[in-house]
Design an enzyme around this catalytic site. Structure first.
Site, short mmCIF file in Angstrom:
data_model
loop_
_atom_site.label_atom_id
_atom_site.label_comp_id
_atom_site.label_asym_id
_atom_site.label_seq_id
_atom_site.Cartn_x
_atom_site.Cartn_y
_atom_site.Cartn_z
N HIS A 319 0.75 -1.23 -0.04
CA HIS A 319 0.01 0.01 -0.19
C HIS A 319 0.80 1.20 0.07
O HIS A 319 0.81 2.10 0.99
CB HIS A 319 -1.00 -0.04 1.22
CG HIS A 319 -2.34 0.21 1.01
ND1 HIS A 319 -3.12 -0.65 0.21
CD2 HIS A 319 -3.15 1.20 1.18
CE1 HIS A 319 -4.31 -0.32 0.13
NE2 HIS A 319 -4.65 0.95 0.65
N GLY A 324 -5.41 5.03 -4.94
CA GLY A 324 -5.00 4.40 -6.15
C GLY A 324 -4.38 3.17 -6.06
O GLY A 324 -4.06 2.39 -7.03
N ASN A 325 -4.10 2.52 -4.80
CA ASN A 325 -3.18 1.17 -4.60
C ASN A 325 -4.11 0.13 -5.43
O ASN A 325 -3.52 -0.84 -6.00
CB ASN A 325 -3.08 1.00 -3.33
CG ASN A 325 -2.08 1.91 -2.53
OD1 ASN A 325 -1.05 2.08 -2.78
ND2 ASN A 325 -2.69 2.82 -2.01
N ARG A 327 -6.28 0.02 -7.74
CA ARG A 327 -6.37 0.45 -9.29
C ARG A 327 -4.98 0.04 -9.76
O ARG A 327 -4.92 -0.88 -10.91
CB ARG A 327 -6.87 1.45 -9.64
CG ARG A 327 -8.47 1.78 -9.57
CD ARG A 327 -8.74 3.38 -9.61
NE ARG A 327 -9.04 3.80 -8.39
CZ ARG A 327 -8.62 5.08 -8.10
NH1 ARG A 327 -8.36 6.08 -8.73
NH2 ARG A 327 -8.84 5.30 -6.70
N ILE A 328 -4.12 0.20 -9.14
CA ILE A 328 -2.64 -0.19 -9.71
C ILE A 328 -2.36 -1.56 -9.45
O ILE A 328 -1.74 -2.30 -10.35
CB ILE A 328 -1.60 0.90 -8.93
CG1 ILE A 328 -1.82 2.35 -9.30
CG2 ILE A 328 -0.05 0.24 -9.16
CD1 ILE A 328 -0.84 3.12 -8.55
N ARG A 330 -4.67 -4.07 -9.83
CA ARG A 330 -5.28 -4.58 -10.88
C ARG A 330 -4.69 -4.32 -12.22
O ARG A 330 -4.60 -5.26 -13.07
CB ARG A 330 -6.79 -4.31 -10.84
CG ARG A 330 -7.52 -5.02 -9.62
CD ARG A 330 -9.05 -4.81 -9.62
NE ARG A 330 -9.26 -3.46 -9.16
CZ ARG A 330 -9.38 -2.75 -7.96
NH1 ARG A 330 -9.06 -3.50 -7.09
NH2 ARG A 330 -9.66 -1.35 -7.93
#
Length: 496
Positions: A319, A324-325, A327-328, A330
């Site tokens: 994390h 945005g963690n 989404r990044i 995936r």
């Protein structure tokens, strides 16, 4: 004798290791060899003849011979067990396969060197048993005469058990299934379907986090996905730039976080229920440095789905950013599958859509790691309802059994190939048939015809009363005629 702990479970007890227990737990029982599948663990029962000496070396030897290894337990055990006992054992069996594996693993996982001369002329042996583990391409260690087939690098190693589920998915060759399917789809149809796939993945990825992206956010995330194959996750600045691109500019990061983060929910009286505690701020930079090295090796040495799962899930557990963690996380799945040519060229598997269909299963997969971890993180809530971690925890994020995440990703890929990929292609084919049926009946402007077809396809082939008001220029007879033409066209497509 009954239910006496063996191997890694006994090492966990004997050395009082501050890490989650292994998933595979061996015990000694009277009777025959048995395997019992429990809800949270796999119980392996061994008859008395398997019981080793009840000391650290004895149970390490047992684990290397009979168990799939848990990297968290193994690393902690090797760091805690007496060094002299290991040296004595290895020197007494300098050519033994098991002793050399223990020697290699000790020096690799602890960074310490044993007082032992390099191995002589003996046959190389694998560090991890390929029949029990998913392994990487091997690199030979001449000192130990051991082939290093571990998943990771010093400072960041994971293990993946070779379960029946993973074996089955590997045998299915999902990448070849997808490639064979897309090769039979007309190029123009496939190209348009891909645009739907990108949009579907983007909206689903945001919805998993209970967000609805603005058109600008959606555009930026789709643009990132389209360049996913070329992305370099080992570039620190590139990773920060990606985060900046897909979040609200007010939450764009200039570096990895320097504050404590946690995942939880607010209860009554403003109390926080903590579900997951992220690494301490001082550990984030070192963790990310080793994560990037691990990522480089996995992309080179591991099979694509294993690499994608390990790279993506470890990222989200670290994390590193405030926003945005997920989404990044995936996005990284897509990057690895695209860059390793697992995904057909120019295609994207909308994994997030499959995740969203059963979000509880996603939460359960994450909890399989976060729940055991939480029992080993000592923390307190500050007066401002923030988490303060009181013990050293970096090792919990560096070494663990990641089997569950490989199984989960394989399941979602199988689902999205069978459902989402085919659904989007079939939608385009049906839309084209219906559109042609409409324009053959009425010489409508292209845009009006498209809107009419979408309205009918969203309502079982019929124009709803509400949508009927949008087409005042058409008579009821004309609308009935068009609806019948659409139904006939779609029936012919289904038959073909």
């Amino acid at each position: 004798m009954q239910n006496q702990s063996l191997g890694q479970l006994r090492l966990h007890e004997m050395l009082e290791l501050d890490v989650p227990k292994p998933h595979v737990r061996s015990t000694a029982v009277r009777g025959n060899r048995r395997t019992i599948e429990g809800q949270d663990a796999l119980i392996e029962q061994f008859p008395p003849r398997y019981v080793p000496e009840d000391n650290a070396v004895g149970h390490l030897r047992f684990a290397l011979r009979h168990e799939p290894l848990d990297m968290g337990v193994l690393t902690a055990a090797l760091k805690a067990m007496p060094k002299q006992g290991l040296e004595t054992w290895i020197k007494s069996e300098p050519t033994g396969a098991v002793s050399r594996r223990a020697w290699f693993l000790y020096e690799t996982l602890t960074g310490d060197t044993l007082d032992i001369e390099d191995a002589g002329a003996v046959t190389y042996v694998d560090a991890l048993d390929p029949e029990r583990h998913i392994v990487g391409n091997g690199a030979r260690s001449r000192r130990h005469k051991v082939t290093d087939n571990l998943l990771g690098v010093p400072g960041f190693f994971l293990t993946v058990r070779r379960t029946a589920k993973i074996q089955q998915h590997i045998a299915e060759k999902l990448d070849e299934v997808a490639k064979a399917y897309t090769e039979n789809v007309p190029a123009e149809t496939l190209m348009r379907a891909v645009q739907y796939l990108y949009t579907k993945e983007t909206k689903s990825s945001f919805e998993i986090e209970h967000e609805r992206p603005t058109p600008e956010k959606e555009r930026r995330f789709i643009a990132a996905l389209e360049q996913g194959e070329k992305f370099d996750p080992t570039d620190e600045k590139g990773l920060i730039a990606l985060q900046n691109e897909i979040v609200d500019p007010r939450y764009a990061a200039s570096d990895v976080r320097d504050f404590q983060n946690f995942v939880g929910e607010t209860l009554g009286s403003h109390r926080e229920k903590v579900h997951f505690v992220c690494p301490k701020p001082k550990d984030v930079k070192p963790l990310m440095s080793d994560w990037r090295k691990m990522t480089a090796r996995l992309k080179q040495d591991a099979e694509p789905v294993t690499a994608a799962a390990l790279i993506a899930f470890t990222f989200v557990f670290i994390h590193p950013f405030e926003d945005g963690n997920g989404r990044i996380h995936r996005f990284l799945i897509h990057h690895v599958l695209l860059s390793q040519n697992y995904t057909p060229k120019g295609i994207i598997f909308p994994v997030s859509a499959a995740i969203l269909r059963d979000i509880k299963e996603y939460d359960t997969a994450l909890a399989s790691y976060s729940d055991p971890l939480l029992t080993h993180v000592k923390y307190r809530m500050t007066p401002n309802n923030e988490v303060e971690v009181l013990n050293e925890t970096a090792h919990l994020y560096r070494y663990f059994d990641a089997t569950r995440f490989v199984e989960y990703l394989y399941d979602k890929l199988a689902e999205t190939i069978a459902i989402d990929l085919k659904e989007e292609v079939e939608f385009v084919e049906k839309f084209d048939r219906a559109y042609t049926a409409v324009t053959n009946q009425i010489d409508m402007p292209n845009r009006r015809a498209s809107v009419f077809v979408r309205a009918c396809m969203q309502n079982a082939g019929k124009l709803s009363k509400k949508k009927r008001e949008q087409f005042p220029e058409l008579t009821d007879e004309e609308i009935t005629m068009i609806e019948e033409a659409i139904a006939e066209a779609l029936a012919e497509l289904d038959e073909s």
